[in-house]
Design an enzyme around this catalytic site. Structure first.
Site, PDB file in Angstrom:
ATOM      1  N   THR A  60      73.485  30.373   7.813  1.00 29.53           N
ATOM      2  CA  THR A  60      74.302  31.304   8.846  1.00 29.53           C
ATOM      3  C   THR A  60      75.803  31.408   8.713  1.00 29.53           C
ATOM      4  O   THR A  60      76.107  30.429   7.647  1.00 29.53           O
ATOM      5  CB  THR A  60      73.788  31.535  10.128  1.00 29.53           C
ATOM      6  OG1 THR A  60      74.185  32.438  10.786  1.00 29.53           O
ATOM      7  CG2 THR A  60      74.269  30.063  10.904  1.00 29.53           C
ATOM      8  N   LYS A  64      77.247  31.659   4.195  1.00 30.95           N
ATOM      9  CA  LYS A  64      76.347  32.523   3.347  1.00 30.95           C
ATOM     10  C   LYS A  64      76.760  32.941   2.057  1.00 30.95           C
ATOM     11  O   LYS A  64      76.000  33.029   1.103  1.00 30.95           O
ATOM     12  CB  LYS A  64      75.891  33.871   4.112  1.00 30.95           C
ATOM     13  CG  LYS A  64      75.077  33.803   5.249  1.00 30.95           C
ATOM     14  CD  LYS A  64      74.692  35.190   5.950  1.00 30.95           C
ATOM     15  CE  LYS A  64      74.069  35.058   7.323  1.00 30.95           C
ATOM     16  NZ  LYS A  64      73.501  36.189   7.712  1.00 30.95           N
ATOM     17  N   ASP A 101      68.100  38.880   5.181  1.00 36.75           N
ATOM     18  CA  ASP A 101      68.685  39.646   5.908  1.00 36.75           C
ATOM     19  C   ASP A 101      68.441  41.116   5.373  1.00 36.75           C
ATOM     20  O   ASP A 101      68.227  41.906   6.425  1.00 36.75           O
ATOM     21  CB  ASP A 101      70.151  39.318   5.848  1.00 36.75           C
ATOM     22  CG  ASP A 101      70.604  38.082   6.707  1.00 36.75           C
ATOM     23  OD1 ASP A 101      69.786  37.821   7.685  1.00 36.75           O
ATOM     24  OD2 ASP A 101      71.681  37.577   6.362  1.00 36.75           O
ATOM     25  N   GLY A 126      81.980  39.880   6.514  1.00 37.53           N
ATOM     26  CA  GLY A 126      81.624  38.610   6.272  1.00 37.53           C
ATOM     27  C   GLY A 126      80.081  38.815   5.353  1.00 37.53           C
ATOM     28  O   GLY A 126      79.786  39.614   5.036  1.00 37.53           O
ATOM     29  N   GLY A 127      79.563  37.527   5.387  1.00 44.56           N
ATOM     30  CA  GLY A 127      78.297  37.282   4.496  1.00 44.56           C
ATOM     31  C   GLY A 127      77.244  38.395   5.008  1.00 44.56           C
ATOM     32  O   GLY A 127      76.506  38.974   3.946  1.00 44.56           O
ATOM     33  N   TYR A 205      72.294  39.703  19.049  1.00 46.25           N
ATOM     34  CA  TYR A 205      71.348  39.833  19.856  1.00 46.25           C
ATOM     35  C   TYR A 205      71.406  39.036  21.123  1.00 46.25           C
ATOM     36  O   TYR A 205      70.510  39.180  22.103  1.00 46.25           O
ATOM     37  CB  TYR A 205      70.053  39.284  19.064  1.00 46.25           C
ATOM     38  CG  TYR A 205      70.276  37.509  18.774  1.00 46.25           C
ATOM     39  CD1 TYR A 205      69.710  36.667  19.851  1.00 46.25           C
ATOM     40  CD2 TYR A 205      71.038  37.048  17.899  1.00 46.25           C
ATOM     41  CE1 TYR A 205      69.911  35.219  19.499  1.00 46.25           C
ATOM     42  CE2 TYR A 205      71.079  35.663  17.713  1.00 46.25           C
ATOM     43  CZ  TYR A 205      70.663  34.620  18.734  1.00 46.25           C
ATOM     44  OH  TYR A 205      70.899  33.427  18.448  1.00 46.25           O
ATOM     45  N   GLY A 226      70.459  43.178  17.204  1.00 43.25           N
ATOM     46  CA  GLY A 226      69.810  42.730  15.914  1.00 43.25           C
ATOM     47  C   GLY A 226      68.611  41.542  16.026  1.00 43.25           C
ATOM     48  O   GLY A 226      68.190  40.969  15.081  1.00 43.25           O
TER      49      GLY A 226
END
Length: 243
Positions: A60, A64, A101, A126-127, A205, A226
């Site tokens: 995470t 990533k 993902d 981001g990733g 989330y 999410g």
């Protein structure tokens, strides 16, 4: 011997994965454990793997993309995305990277879509955003990144006006803005132009309803957090580790 898995990240005490997998192992009576590898630097990941004798791990924020240089092999989808969130370790201690993902996002987004959604704004670079862009491309939805420091083919938040909001009815928050405990934060977009035709998807989330989602809901938009994406990508990771 108990099988060991884990999560690599930084400042991840809040993490979804540890709770999810620990509960799964207990409910399904699996002789496995799941630990957080909370590292300020990624450099010593190989030593940790050796010491802990782990079979696989999730990745995470913020590793990533950084994890790529530590891998021996890359799944073709992860290679194309340029980010990894699942690593499988074989009996020779070789590391192979995957991206689940992408799968989690596609499957959780599909029920929210309608035939008018052809364009999306991806908030953040981001990733996780890379998997989102790959997924949207496969769904034949054109996407544009929105960044605080945009590249030549990205938008800045200041660029987003009424016309852009109208043209891009799918808005995906890939930034950490609004995550617990800073629940009053949200991406800086003109929410006054949101309509019932918009879909606002937040990768966050916790909380289950972010300020980003609330602002969309007030305008009649369809909103989602999410959590389902995380559940789906976690199950996909488990499938990868056990294939």
């Amino acid at each position: 011997m108990k099988k060991s898995y884990g999560l690599l990240g930084r400042n991840i005490s809040y993490s979804f994965s540890k709770g999810y997998f620990s509960e799964k192992f207990e409910q399904e009576a699996l002789d496995c454990e799941y630990n957080n590898f909370d590292l300020q630097q990624i450099d010593n990941i190989k030593e940790i793997i050796k010491e802990q004798q782990i079979e696989g791990f999730n990745v995470t924020i913020p590793y990533k993309e950084e994890i790529l240089s530590y891998l021996d092999e890359l799944d073709p989808i992860a290679k194309e995305i340029g980010a990894v969130n699942v690593v499988k370790i074989d009996k020779n201690q070789k590391l192979k990277g995957y991206n689940s993902d992408y799968f989690g996002f596609v499957e959780s987004l599909k029920p929210l879509l309608n035939k008018n959604i052809k364009k999306a704004l991806i908030l953040g670079t981001g990733g996780a955003s890379k998997a989102i862009a790959y997924a949207l491309n496969n769904l034949e939805i054109t996407s544009v990144f929105v960044s605080r420091n945009p590249d030549f083919n990205e938008l800045s938040y200041a660029d987003i006006d009424e016309d852009i909001m109208h043209a891009y009815p799918l808005l995906i928050n890939c930034t950490p803005l609004g995550t617990h405990p800073n629940i009053h934060n949200y991406p800086d977009i003109p929410y006054e132009y949101i309509t019932k035709n918009h879909v606002l998807y937040d990768l966050i989330y916790n909380p289950s309803e972010t300020t980003f989602m609330k602002k969309g809901k007030e305008k009649g938009a369809t909103v989602s957090n999410g959590l389902q994406m995380l559940t789906l990508q976690a199950e996909k990771a488990w499938e990868i580790w056990n294939a």
